[in-house]
Structure formats: structure tokens, C-alpha cells
Scaffold this motif. Structure first.
Motif, PDB file in Angstrom:
ATOM      1  N   ASP A 112     -12.595   3.644   5.255  1.00 17.41           N
ATOM      2  CA  ASP A 112     -12.950   2.222   5.330  1.00 17.41           C
ATOM      3  C   ASP A 112     -14.186   1.989   4.464  1.00 17.41           C
ATOM      4  OD1 ASP A 112     -13.643  -0.370   6.069  1.00 17.41           O
ATOM      5  OD2 ASP A 112     -13.221  -0.048   8.199  1.00 17.41           O
ATOM      6  N   THR A 114     -16.749  -0.864   2.199  1.00 18.43           N
ATOM      7  CA  THR A 114     -17.213  -2.255   2.075  1.00 18.43           C
ATOM      8  C   THR A 114     -18.304  -2.381   1.020  1.00 18.43           C
ATOM      9  OG1 THR A 114     -16.820  -2.527   4.459  1.00 18.43           O
ATOM     10  CG2 THR A 114     -18.008  -4.300   3.338  1.00 18.43           C
ATOM     11  N   ASP A 123     -14.201  -5.798   2.368  1.00 21.35           N
ATOM     12  CA  ASP A 123     -14.007  -4.860   3.483  1.00 21.35           C
ATOM     13  C   ASP A 123     -12.537  -4.483   3.581  1.00 21.35           C
ATOM     14  OD1 ASP A 123     -14.260  -3.411   5.825  1.00 21.35           O
ATOM     15  OD2 ASP A 123     -14.862  -5.119   7.081  1.00 21.35           O
ATOM     16  N   THR A 124     -12.225  -3.203   3.362  1.00 17.34           N
ATOM     17  CA  THR A 124     -10.820  -2.778   3.407  1.00 17.34           C
ATOM     18  C   THR A 124     -10.706  -1.313   3.785  1.00 17.34           C
ATOM     19  OG1 THR A 124      -8.732  -2.695   2.134  1.00 17.34           O
ATOM     20  CG2 THR A 124     -10.748  -2.199   0.929  1.00 17.34           C
ATOM     21  N   GLU A 219      -7.506  -6.025  10.756  1.00 18.70           N
ATOM     22  CA  GLU A 219      -7.677  -4.570  10.697  1.00 18.70           C
ATOM     23  C   GLU A 219      -7.183  -3.874  11.963  1.00 18.70           C
ATOM     24  OE1 GLU A 219     -11.908  -3.326  10.983  1.00 18.70           O
ATOM     25  OE2 GLU A 219     -12.418  -5.414  10.541  1.00 18.70           O
ATOM     26  N   GLU A 250      -6.797  -2.211   6.821  1.00 14.29           N
ATOM     27  CA  GLU A 250      -7.611  -3.433   6.826  1.00 14.29           C
ATOM     28  C   GLU A 250      -7.569  -4.132   5.476  1.00 14.29           C
ATOM     29  OE1 GLU A 250     -11.863  -2.743   7.344  1.00 14.29           O
ATOM     30  OE2 GLU A 250     -12.188  -4.848   7.840  1.00 14.29           O
TER      31      GLU A 250
HETATM   32 CO    CO Z   1     -13.799  -2.094   7.311  1.00 18.82          CO
END
Ligand code: CO
Ligand code: MF3
Ligand code: CO
Length: 275
Positions: A112, A114, A123-124, A219, A250
């Protein structure tokens, strides 16, 4: 009832008083750039996450690519967190802290990221399959990605957070998996975590109504076993109480006039494994 406030890049840093921000074109441009760098970092990891490396090695790659891409890792120094990403392996639900732990053949791991670019947060997270992964774990990863995408299909003006949540929950529970309730998606933009709270299980038509200009993450964390989580003593790492496998994907999105834009889509088409 929810409060909404129209913002521009100049006042999008307003503290969270619960109001849901409605961003303009400058916000979309900012999020596009941050989301793209976030996705490119995960794209680069698809060939680099291999058995034998440590989660610190993953963090080093994320840190270097974030800086080289003109960003700053949002997690670095965030509420005392000292790493540039989260690495959540197997029964770790989220917020695993990179360190000397080695990735083993058969592990599934969520990374994760960001990056903050020009003040905007991309954010992913995606799942990575380490070496040869058993079918049971691969199926969990596939279904979790499907949950995210089915949730996103509901992301359009007039629908609500509950419509997204219900689509996710229905698909997960059809496979007899469970949806984690302890962590949610969130408003995102010039703030890392903002209103609204984006639940991943719920009833259609409930919760905040979606309006053009809303930016938030979806997410979902999906467990093979029960939904219950517990926090490890490090104060960050969340694990499944029954130690069953957990997976998560996410995206950061923006609501448009007729649907949504995914800011963190993979430019290389590597949104989910196998990569
Ligand atoms: Co995240
Ligand atoms: N990126 C996570 C999220 O999706 C938050 C991580 S905060 C950290 O919201 F401090 F744990 F890194
Ligand atoms: Co998030």
C-alpha cells in the motif's frame, strides 16, 4: 445529514470538521498526477517482488521511486509511522510494517503506497503473489479484486456509500468470505484521511450520497475466515483473529458528473495479478 463544501486547491487543506469536500478541476488534475505516480510504483513492483527479499527491500524501492517521481511518502512520519509503505503478508489485514521479514514462496502480500505530489495524495494498494501461490489464496486475491471493481461500478452521482458497500459485501459473502469492518476507505485529497468514512459492508441507499467532485478511496479487506481483527503490539499491524488469509486492493477515485474517475489505475494494465 452530511455537509458538503465546495473547495479549490487553495482551501482543500481545511481541517476535518466532518464536511465532505467537493473538488474542482484543479483537484482532479492534482489527484491524476499523484495517482499516476502511485500506480507506477506498484507497476514497478510487479517484476521486483520475489521470494527471498525482505519487506524492507520493498520499502526501499517504494521510497526511492516516490522521491525520484517528485513525491514524498505520506506514511513517513504519519502518526509516528516510520516507513514509506505498508506490507501486509498472508493473515495480516493491513498496516504491516516493512522490516527484516523475508517473503516466502507461496505468500500473498499487499503493498500500500501513498505518494504526495504537489500536496495531493495518491493512495493505492495491490496484492502480489510470491512465487507459487496455492489456489485457495489465489482465489481470495481474485475475489477481493472483483469486490473492489464491483464496488466502483456503483460509484456515481445519486448513489450512496452504502451502494458501494453492499456490492462489495454481497460478492464476498457469496464465496463465504467475510468483509473486515475495523478499517474503512476514506476521503482523500490534500488530506490523507478525510471525510467521508467509506465502509465496505452495508445496505443499499444508506450513508453519504455521492456527488461530483467527491474524492475517496475504496479499499476492501476480505478474509477467508471470520471478519474479526486484532492489533499486534507494534500498534500498527492488524491481523485476522483466526489467522485466516486476508487480501486487499485499493483505488483512489473522484466522482464525475456521470460516474467516476480512477486516479490510481495502472498505466501498464497491471491492476491485479497474475502480472
Ligand atoms: Co492505502
Ligand atoms: N495507506 C493506508 C490507507 O489506505 C494508510 C496507511 S497509514 C500507515 O489508508 F501509517 F499505516 F502507513
Ligand atoms: Co487508504
Amino acid at each position: 445529514m452530511n455537509d458538503y463544501v465546495t473547495v479549490t486547491a487553495d482551501n482543500a487543506l481545511g481541517s476535518r470538521n466532518g464536511a465532505i469536500k467537493l473538488h474542482g478541476p484543479d483537484g482532479f488534475a492534482g489527484m491524476r498526477k499523484a495517482g499516476r505516480l502511485a500506480a507506477e510504483i506498484l507497476d514497478a513492483l510487479t517484476t521486483q517482488v520475489v521470494p527471498g527479499m525482505t519487506t524492507q527491500d520493498v520499502d526501499d524501492i517504494v521510497h526511492r521511486m516516490t522521491i525520484e517521481g517528485g513525491g514524498v511518502p505520506a506514511t513517513l512520519g504519519y502518526r509516528g509511522y516510520t516507513k514509506s509503505c505498508c506490507t501486509s503478508i498472508n493473515h495480516v489485514v493491513c498496516h504491516g510494517i516493512p522490516g527484516d521479514k523475508t517473503l516466502k514462496d507461496g505468500d500473498i502480500v499487499n503493498v500500500d503506497v501513498t505518494p504526495i505530489v504537489d500536496g495531493w495524495h495518491g493512495d493505492t494498494s495491490r496484492m502480489f503473489l510470491v512465487g507459487d501461490v496455492p489456489i485457495k489464496a489465489r482465489k481470495l486475491v481474485d475475489v477481493t479484486y472483483e469486490c473492489l471493481m464491483l464496488g466502483l461500478e456503483q460509484a456515481r452521482p445519486g448513489n450512496t456509500i452504502g451502494d458501494i458497500a453492499n456490492a462489495i459485501q454481497a460478492h464476498a459473502e457469496k464465496q463465504r468470505y467475510s468483509v473486515v469492518r475495523d478499517f474503512c476507505g476514506h476521503g482523500v485529497g490534500r488530506l490523507f484521511h478525510d471525510a467521508p468514512e467509506v465502509v465496505h459492508a452495508g445496505r443499499p441507499g444508506t450513508g453519504a450520497e455521492l456527488k461530483p467532485g467527491m474524492f475517496f478511496t475504496v479499499e476492501p479487506m476480505i478474509n477467508i475466515g471470520k471478519a474479526d481483527c486484532k492489533m499486534l503490539d507494534d500498534g500498527w499491524t492488524a491481523v485476522t483473529r483466526d489467522r485466516s488469509l486476508s487480501a486487499q486492493f485499493e483505488h483512489s477515485i473522484g466522482i464525475t458528473e456521470d460516474g467516476h474517475e480512477v486516479f490510481t489505475k495502472s498505466p501498464a494494465g497491471l491492476d491485479h495479478p497474475p502480472y
